[in-house]
Design a protein around this motif. Structure first.
Motif, PDB file in Angstrom:
ATOM      1  N   UNK A  66     -32.596 -59.337  10.412  1.00 26.46           N
ATOM      2  CA  UNK A  66     -32.251 -60.353   9.430  1.00 26.46           C
ATOM      3  C   UNK A  66     -31.302 -61.725  10.310  1.00 26.46           C
ATOM      4  N   UNK A  67     -30.777 -61.249  11.411  1.00 29.68           N
ATOM      5  CA  UNK A  67     -30.004 -62.252  12.260  1.00 29.68           C
ATOM      6  C   UNK A  67     -31.027 -63.221  12.744  1.00 29.68           C
ATOM      7  N   UNK A  68     -32.218 -62.716  13.109  1.00 30.64           N
ATOM      8  CA  UNK A  68     -33.171 -63.451  13.718  1.00 30.64           C
ATOM      9  C   UNK A  68     -34.017 -64.290  12.712  1.00 30.64           C
ATOM     10  N   UNK A  69     -34.035 -63.806  11.423  1.00 26.24           N
ATOM     11  CA  UNK A  69     -34.846 -64.591  10.339  1.00 26.24           C
ATOM     12  C   UNK A  69     -33.923 -66.044  10.274  1.00 26.24           C
ATOM     13  N   UNK A  70     -32.430 -65.776  10.117  1.00 28.89           N
ATOM     14  CA  UNK A  70     -31.665 -66.866  10.200  1.00 28.89           C
ATOM     15  C   UNK A  70     -31.874 -67.992  11.272  1.00 28.89           C
ATOM     16  N   UNK A  71     -31.724 -67.364  12.530  1.00 23.64           N
ATOM     17  CA  UNK A  71     -32.187 -68.414  13.610  1.00 23.64           C
ATOM     18  C   UNK A  71     -33.345 -68.792  13.661  1.00 23.64           C
ATOM     19  N   UNK A  72     -34.324 -68.250  13.156  1.00 23.66           N
ATOM     20  CA  UNK A  72     -35.769 -69.005  13.062  1.00 23.66           C
ATOM     21  C   UNK A  72     -35.847 -69.952  11.961  1.00 23.66           C
ATOM     22  N   UNK A  73     -34.918 -69.781  10.631  1.00 21.80           N
ATOM     23  CA  UNK A  73     -34.952 -70.719   9.803  1.00 21.80           C
ATOM     24  C   UNK A  73     -34.247 -72.146  10.404  1.00 21.80           C
ATOM     25  N   UNK A  74     -33.119 -71.763  10.994  1.00 20.41           N
ATOM     26  CA  UNK A  74     -32.306 -72.730  11.573  1.00 20.41           C
ATOM     27  C   UNK A  74     -32.903 -73.593  12.752  1.00 20.41           C
ATOM     28  N   UNK A  75     -33.907 -72.821  13.512  1.00 15.07           N
ATOM     29  CA  UNK A  75     -34.726 -73.673  14.389  1.00 15.07           C
ATOM     30  C   UNK A  75     -35.863 -74.355  13.821  1.00 15.07           C
ATOM     31  N   UNK A  76     -36.111 -74.246  12.582  1.00 13.38           N
ATOM     32  CA  UNK A  76     -37.085 -75.278  11.962  1.00 13.38           C
ATOM     33  C   UNK A  76     -38.437 -74.591  11.943  1.00 13.38           C
ATOM     34  N   UNK A  77     -38.414 -73.093  12.401  1.00 10.17           N
ATOM     35  CA  UNK A  77     -39.839 -72.767  12.552  1.00 10.17           C
ATOM     36  C   UNK A  77     -40.327 -72.287  11.094  1.00 10.17           C
ATOM     37  N   UNK A  78     -41.548 -72.406  10.664  1.00 11.09           N
ATOM     38  CA  UNK A  78     -41.977 -71.819   9.191  1.00 11.09           C
ATOM     39  C   UNK A  78     -42.176 -70.753   9.158  1.00 11.09           C
ATOM     40  N   UNK A  79     -41.807 -69.978   8.270  1.00 12.31           N
ATOM     41  CA  UNK A  79     -42.318 -68.360   8.093  1.00 12.31           C
ATOM     42  C   UNK A  79     -43.470 -68.301   7.701  1.00 12.31           C
ATOM     43  N   UNK A  80     -44.409 -67.273   7.914  1.00 15.17           N
ATOM     44  CA  UNK A  80     -45.513 -67.207   7.431  1.00 15.17           C
ATOM     45  C   UNK A  80     -45.610 -65.717   6.732  1.00 15.17           C
ATOM     46  N   UNK A  81     -46.703 -65.028   6.149  1.00  7.81           N
ATOM     47  CA  UNK A  81     -46.498 -63.876   5.344  1.00  7.81           C
ATOM     48  C   UNK A  81     -46.085 -62.698   6.040  1.00  7.81           C
ATOM     49  N   UNK A  82     -46.467 -62.797   7.581  1.00  6.73           N
ATOM     50  CA  UNK A  82     -45.914 -61.640   8.358  1.00  6.73           C
ATOM     51  C   UNK A  82     -44.415 -61.587   8.578  1.00  6.73           C
TER      52      UNK A  82
END
Length: 139
Positions: A66-82
């Motif tokens: 969950x922490x990494x998801x927040x960092x991913x979004x903050x970095x502007x990386x688009x999530x995919x279905x995985x």
């Protein structure tokens, strides 16, 4: 002296290293490399994030996912279905059924394609929480 050599490590190299570590089950190394890539100014691609998060999830490190998801979004990386499957699994592991359903809903809004794995994990989270009414609504 090897440490004195200037290194120009690009996103592809960081991604390859993260994927290799995550694939080997070395979640700590995968996370460290991911954070180093961010710090280095080489934002990792979605695949690297997904591999690191999946490795953490398999190791029972759902809060870190969950922490990494927040960092991913903050970095502007688009999530995919995985990414969403990893998020739903982390919420399920943490007995956070409502958050798992919220993530499923977000996935449907962003990606617009239902993912049977994420759907199944979200249903499993509701079942584990004995929220049969929610399960019936999802079906």
């Amino acid at each position: 002296h090897a440490s004195a050599l200037p290194l120009n490590v690009n996103t592809a190299a960081w991604t390859a290293a993260v994927v290799a570590c995550a694939g080997a089950g070395c979640w700590q190394a995968a996370v460290w490399l991911l954070l180093q890539a961010l710090h280095d100014g080489s934002p990792p691609i979605t695949k690297a994030w997904n591999m690191a998060m999946g490795s953490c999830a398999k190791a029972g490190q759902w809060p870190l996912v969950l922490v990494m998801l927040g960092k991913m979004r903050k970095a502007g990386v688009q999530p995919d279905f995985v990414t969403y499957v990893n998020e739903v699994r982390a919420f399920k592991a943490g007995n956070l059924w409502a958050a798992a359903l919220s993530s499923l809903h977000e996935m449907l809004e962003v990606i617009e394609v239902p993912n049977p794995v994420a759907f199944g994990v979200a249903v499993g989270a509701a079942i584990d929480a004995k929220k049969w009414e929610i399960v019936l609504l999802l079906l």
